[in-house]
Design an enzyme around this catalytic site. Structure first.
Site, PDB file in Angstrom:
ATOM      1  N   CYS A   1       0.802  -1.241   0.000  1.00  0.00           N
ATOM      2  CA  CYS A   1       0.000   0.000   0.000  1.00  0.00           C
ATOM      3  C   CYS A   1       0.830   1.283   0.000  1.00  0.00           C
ATOM      4  O   CYS A   1       0.415   2.295  -0.570  1.00  0.00           O
ATOM      5  CB  CYS A   1      -0.945  -0.003   1.199  1.00  0.00           C
ATOM      6  SG  CYS A   1      -0.212  -0.647   2.709  1.00  0.00           S
TER       7      CYS A   1
ATOM      8  N   HIS B   1      -2.099   6.638   3.950  1.00  0.00           N
ATOM      9  CA  HIS B   1      -0.654   6.703   4.159  1.00  0.00           C
ATOM     10  C   HIS B   1      -0.149   8.031   3.586  1.00  0.00           C
ATOM     11  O   HIS B   1      -0.382   8.339   2.405  1.00  0.00           O
ATOM     12  CB  HIS B   1       0.050   5.554   3.429  1.00  0.00           C
ATOM     13  CG  HIS B   1      -0.210   4.196   4.033  1.00  0.00           C
ATOM     14  ND1 HIS B   1      -0.891   3.999   5.223  1.00  0.00           N
ATOM     15  CD2 HIS B   1       0.155   2.953   3.593  1.00  0.00           C
ATOM     16  CE1 HIS B   1      -0.926   2.689   5.487  1.00  0.00           C
ATOM     17  NE2 HIS B   1      -0.311   2.044   4.519  1.00  0.00           N
TER      18      HIS B   1
HETATM   19  P1  NAP Z   1      -6.660  -9.065   8.011  1.00  0.00           P
HETATM   20  O1  NAP Z   1      -7.607  -7.977   8.400  1.00  0.00           O
HETATM   21  O2  NAP Z   1      -5.860  -9.721   9.072  1.00  0.00           O
HETATM   22  O3  NAP Z   1      -7.496 -10.195   7.194  1.00  0.00           O
HETATM   23  C1  NAP Z   1      -6.930 -11.442   6.862  1.00  0.00           C
HETATM   24  C2  NAP Z   1      -7.926 -12.332   6.127  1.00  0.00           C
HETATM   25  O4  NAP Z   1      -7.298 -13.602   5.871  1.00  0.00           O
HETATM   26  C3  NAP Z   1      -9.208 -12.629   6.916  1.00  0.00           C
HETATM   27  O5  NAP Z   1     -10.316 -12.676   6.023  1.00  0.00           O
HETATM   28  C4  NAP Z   1      -8.955 -14.020   7.484  1.00  0.00           C
HETATM   29  O6  NAP Z   1     -10.146 -14.777   7.715  1.00  0.00           O
HETATM   30  C5  NAP Z   1      -8.178 -14.641   6.335  1.00  0.00           C
HETATM   31  N1  NAP Z   1      -7.392 -15.802   6.801  1.00  0.00           N
HETATM   32  C6  NAP Z   1      -6.499 -15.848   7.818  1.00  0.00           C
HETATM   33  N2  NAP Z   1      -6.035 -17.107   7.974  1.00  0.00           N
HETATM   34  C7  NAP Z   1      -6.674 -17.869   7.042  1.00  0.00           C
HETATM   35  C8  NAP Z   1      -6.634 -19.263   6.708  1.00  0.00           C
HETATM   36  N3  NAP Z   1      -5.846 -20.132   7.373  1.00  0.00           N
HETATM   37  N4  NAP Z   1      -7.407 -19.699   5.689  1.00  0.00           N
HETATM   38  C9  NAP Z   1      -8.202 -18.838   5.005  1.00  0.00           C
HETATM   39  N5  NAP Z   1      -8.301 -17.519   5.293  1.00  0.00           N
HETATM   40  C10 NAP Z   1      -7.532 -17.035   6.296  1.00  0.00           C
HETATM   41  O7  NAP Z   1      -5.577  -8.536   6.960  1.00  0.00           O
HETATM   42  P2  NAP Z   1      -5.730  -7.334   5.855  1.00  0.00           P
HETATM   43  O8  NAP Z   1      -5.188  -6.064   6.387  1.00  0.00           O
HETATM   44  O9  NAP Z   1      -7.099  -7.396   5.293  1.00  0.00           O
HETATM   45  O10 NAP Z   1      -4.658  -7.799   4.778  1.00  0.00           O
HETATM   46  C11 NAP Z   1      -4.922  -8.876   3.875  1.00  0.00           C
HETATM   47  C12 NAP Z   1      -3.766  -9.013   2.889  1.00  0.00           C
HETATM   48  O11 NAP Z   1      -3.634  -7.824   2.122  1.00  0.00           O
HETATM   49  C13 NAP Z   1      -2.423  -9.231   3.583  1.00  0.00           C
HETATM   50  O12 NAP Z   1      -1.666 -10.123   2.801  1.00  0.00           O
HETATM   51  C14 NAP Z   1      -1.827  -7.839   3.612  1.00  0.00           C
HETATM   52  O13 NAP Z   1      -0.416  -7.852   3.675  1.00  0.00           O
HETATM   53  C15 NAP Z   1      -2.321  -7.269   2.278  1.00  0.00           C
HETATM   54  N6  NAP Z   1      -2.439  -5.815   2.205  1.00  0.00           N
HETATM   55  C16 NAP Z   1      -3.081  -5.099   3.179  1.00  0.00           C
HETATM   56  C17 NAP Z   1      -3.211  -3.709   3.056  1.00  0.00           C
HETATM   57  C18 NAP Z   1      -3.917  -2.861   4.091  1.00  0.00           C
HETATM   58  O14 NAP Z   1      -3.915  -1.614   3.934  1.00  0.00           O
HETATM   59  N7  NAP Z   1      -4.552  -3.433   5.115  1.00  0.00           N
HETATM   60  C19 NAP Z   1      -2.686  -3.084   1.944  1.00  0.00           C
HETATM   61  C20 NAP Z   1      -2.051  -3.828   0.950  1.00  0.00           C
HETATM   62  C21 NAP Z   1      -1.935  -5.190   1.102  1.00  0.00           C
HETATM   63  P3  NAP Z   1     -10.810 -14.885   9.184  1.00  0.00           P
HETATM   64  O15 NAP Z   1     -11.514 -13.577   9.459  1.00  0.00           O
HETATM   65  O16 NAP Z   1     -11.778 -16.018   9.020  1.00  0.00           O
HETATM   66  O17 NAP Z   1      -9.720 -15.142  10.150  1.00  0.00           O
END
Ligand code: NAP
Length: 349
Positions: free
Chosen positions: A149, A241
């Site tokens: 991001c 950001h």
């Molecule tokens: P998050 O809020 O922690 O969400 C993670 C997701 O992954 C949840 O839906 C979770 O499901 C699922 N998950 C976790 N363990 C799993 C498993 N064993 N099997 C299947 N699903 C599973 O994280 P986020 O901030 O949304 O980020 C998600 C991805 O995008 C990451 O790789 C992060 O690095 C990337 N990213 C994030 C941003 C940002 O601004 N937040 C920006 C760019 C990229 P449950 O709810 O069921 O646990």
């Protein structure tokens, strides 16, 4: 241009990025949310019974959808992924091998040789890596990624000024807490404070920007020769950001020419009429105290990058402030725009 909305699925549909996917895809003119997947913690539950963490109301079309296990089978061909990077590697590979196109936010495949690390305004030609990826992996599907991001505002600004040939770049970031997912940084660590370390973030900005700005040759992307030095901090801001950036160019422009390049920047997604493409992807603000995350991050649906305080730099040539919405332009909105470009380029046929 699209006669029938295409079914799409969301992996990690319950996370910060997953919920933003739902916002971006609800009532989308080209796509229809048909499938939601997450971990076994959410599997089998109706989406309405899970915690919704965005300030905008949850779109009604997902209320009664049941979250499924994150495995291919009944999922549609086009999948968006907001999976935790701890599990994204294996799950996304399984989907691509089973014939799905996975448009991913996770970091796992971004730097692989045949995987496009795409910002549609910057390197749309990198989609030509897809057939090479399919051949190398033996997949009918494919994985296409968007960058970290914090990298997005930087490369949008640099791409707008590309013809002045950026050579050396210093960037310091002030990154929102939503960038760390949920529950993210503990409140006692971040309230009235900042944390001058985000694990792995500086390396991602320094390497991903060179690949995105790189040149596609026969079977690889040759990284851009510029040097990028990043310092990253987490600050008590919910979304957005903010980045201070100094750039030295090989062909130094005048200050007015640099601002005009930012303002005049337009690219393929705008020409193709992609629904999520901001009309003016880089917007220059003239007020001396803007952009600010609370005031500016939601403008243009969170899809534009806002630049302010463009001025001479006594060390490099120019310095400025850039702001991007991390879960929209830096994550879900970025991936949706990637898929729109792929559809407009007939890559799903
Ligand atoms: P998050 O809020 O922690 O969400 C993670 C997701 O992954 C949840 O839906 C979770 O499901 C699922 N998950 C976790 N363990 C799993 C498993 N064993 N099997 C299947 N699903 C599973 O994280 P986020 O901030 O949304 O980020 C998600 C991805 O995008 C990451 O790789 C992060 O690095 C990337 N990213 C994030 C941003 C940002 O601004 N937040 C920006 C760019 C990229 P449950 O709810 O069921 O646990």
């Amino acid at each position: 241009m699209v006669s029938r909305r295409l079914d799409v699925g969301i992996l990690g549909a319950t996370g910060m990025v997953g919920q933003q996917f739902i916002m971006q895809l609800a009532n989308h003119p080209w796509f229809r949310i048909a499938w939601l997947g997450a971990s076994e913690r959410s599997e089998g539950k109706k989406y309405r019974d899970l915690a919704w963490r965005l300030s905008a109301p949850r779109p009604a079309e997902v209320d009664d959808m049941v979250v499924e296990a994150a495995a291919p089978g009944r999922a549609p061909r086009i999948m968006f992924s907001g999976l935790d990077s701890k599990v994204a590697g294996e799950i996304e590979r399984e989907f691509a091998a089973a014939g799905h196109f996975v448009v991913s936010n996770a970091r796992n495949y971004r730097m692989e040789q045949f995987v496009p690390l795409l910002v549609p305004e910057v390197n749309p030609d990198h989609l030509k890596l897809i057939p090479l990826q399919q051949q190398a992996k033996g997949w009918k599907g494919a994985i296409v990624t968007n960058p970290n991001c914090a990298t997005v505002p930087l490369v949008m600004a640099l791409a707008a000024a590309r013809h002045f040939e950026p050579a050396r770049v210093m960037i310091s970031t002030m990154q929102a807490v939503s960038g760390a997912g949920y529950p993210g940084v503990a409140s006692l660590d971040i309230l009235s404070n900042l944390v001058p370390f985000i694990d792995g973030e500086e390396e991602k900005i320094q390497t991903e920007s060179l690949k995105i700005m790189g040149t596609l040759q026969t079977d690889r992307v040759v990284p851009h020769p510029m040097v990028v030095s990043a310092q990253t901090t987490r600050v008590p801001v919910i979304n957005g950001h903010t980045e201070t950036i100094s750039v030295q160019f090989t062909n130094k422009p005048s200050l007015e020419d640099l601002k005009a390049a930012f303002r005049g920047f337009t690219a393929k997604p705008q020409q193709l009429g992609c629904p999520s493409a901001p009309k003016q992807p880089v917007q220059v603000m003239d007020e001396p105290n803007r952009p600010q995350p609370r005031l500016d991050v939601e403008r243009e649906g969170g899809m534009a990058v806002f630049i302010g305080r463009v001025r001479p730099c006594p060390v490099f040539d120019y310095k400025f402030v850039a702001l991007g919405h991390n879960t929209v332009r830096g994550a879900a909105g970025a991936a949706v725009l990637n898929a729109e470009l792929m559809l407009a380029e007939k890559l799903f046929d």
